[in-house]
Enzyme design. Sequence first.
Site, short mmCIF file in Angstrom:
data_model
loop_
_atom_site.label_atom_id
_atom_site.label_comp_id
_atom_site.label_asym_id
_atom_site.label_seq_id
_atom_site.Cartn_x
_atom_site.Cartn_y
_atom_site.Cartn_z
N SER A 1 0.82 -1.21 0.00
CA SER A 1 0.00 0.00 0.00
C SER A 1 0.85 1.26 0.00
O SER A 1 0.32 2.36 -0.01
CB SER A 1 -0.93 0.00 1.21
OG SER A 1 -0.21 -0.28 2.39
N HIS B 1 -2.63 -2.95 -5.98
CA HIS B 1 -3.01 -2.61 -4.62
C HIS B 1 -4.53 -2.65 -4.44
O HIS B 1 -5.24 -1.75 -4.87
CB HIS B 1 -2.45 -1.23 -4.24
CG HIS B 1 -2.87 -0.79 -2.88
ND1 HIS B 1 -3.18 0.53 -2.57
CD2 HIS B 1 -3.04 -1.49 -1.72
CE1 HIS B 1 -3.53 0.59 -1.30
NE2 HIS B 1 -3.46 -0.60 -0.76
N GLU C 1 -5.60 0.02 -7.20
CA GLU C 1 -4.55 0.88 -7.76
C GLU C 1 -3.54 0.00 -8.50
O GLU C 1 -3.07 -1.00 -7.94
CB GLU C 1 -3.82 1.63 -6.64
CG GLU C 1 -4.60 2.75 -6.03
CD GLU C 1 -3.84 3.48 -4.93
OE1 GLU C 1 -3.93 4.71 -4.87
OE2 GLU C 1 -3.16 2.82 -4.11
#
Length: 293
Positions: free
Chosen positions: A121, A142, A154
């Site tokens: 992250s 992510h 992401e």
Amino acid sequence: MAGSIKTVGIIGAGQMGSGIAHVCALAGYDVLIHDQSAEQIEKALATVNGNMARQVSHGKLEEAQRVKGMSRIRPAMRMEDLSGVDLAIEAATEDETVKRKIFAQLCPNLNPEAILATNTSSISITRLAATTDRPERFIGIHFMNPVPVMHLVELIRGIATENITFETAREFVASLDKTITVSEDFPAFIVNRILLPMINEAIYVLYEGVGSVDAIDTAMKLGANHPMGPLQLADFIGLDTCLSIMQVLYDGLADSKYRPCPLLVKYVEAGWLGRKAGRGFYDYRGEHPVPTR
């Protein structure tokens, strides 16, 4: 399904790993889930089964889909068991040393053509990729927590990530019925670059005595229309994870605005890591969560 991906290996059977296994299995992928602890793998399988059962009871899933989905997830007790996967996703704790160690053990066991992804992250994709034998086939994918509920993923490419890797990953994520946002490889990417400093600032507001836990969370829920207060959210994420991300931001961007709040450090040192530990900014050991300050 993403054409070249049939089998997905997941390394790390915690909250994120079990969530990723859940969505991959329901999307039709065969899933192998690995962890150092066999007990943790069993726990992850039980979690996925329970979460799918909840989806059935809420009418979001047919019972036949649950049965079929669970049949696609198998434990991989050893790293060697992941040799046939087309995509390996590392979903371990947010600690660069731990991730590097996993890649060192994993890479010799992977098919040379397999794509390697990290669910980090916050940590540099380029730096993690450089520790592997396949930086051009390495990418950040992510997922947000809880994975079965959150729609966003992401995608982050490192400096060496090839276009074919990026496009395959994009197609794979789309096949999971997730919305993709593409981030450059900067510390904490997009969501956590914005979210974690907000949480850290809320902890400073508590630390400086501006407001109590209850006052801060109520203010942001009703004043900013957030579904969850920032301190409640910090407990949900895990205070150790929040601290790790703030340290990545502080180290990577060298700006004092990212300095982790000393109160966050103190809670982590106390082992009050939030919901998973039974205590954080709230005490979860009773029937209802009670603020600890």
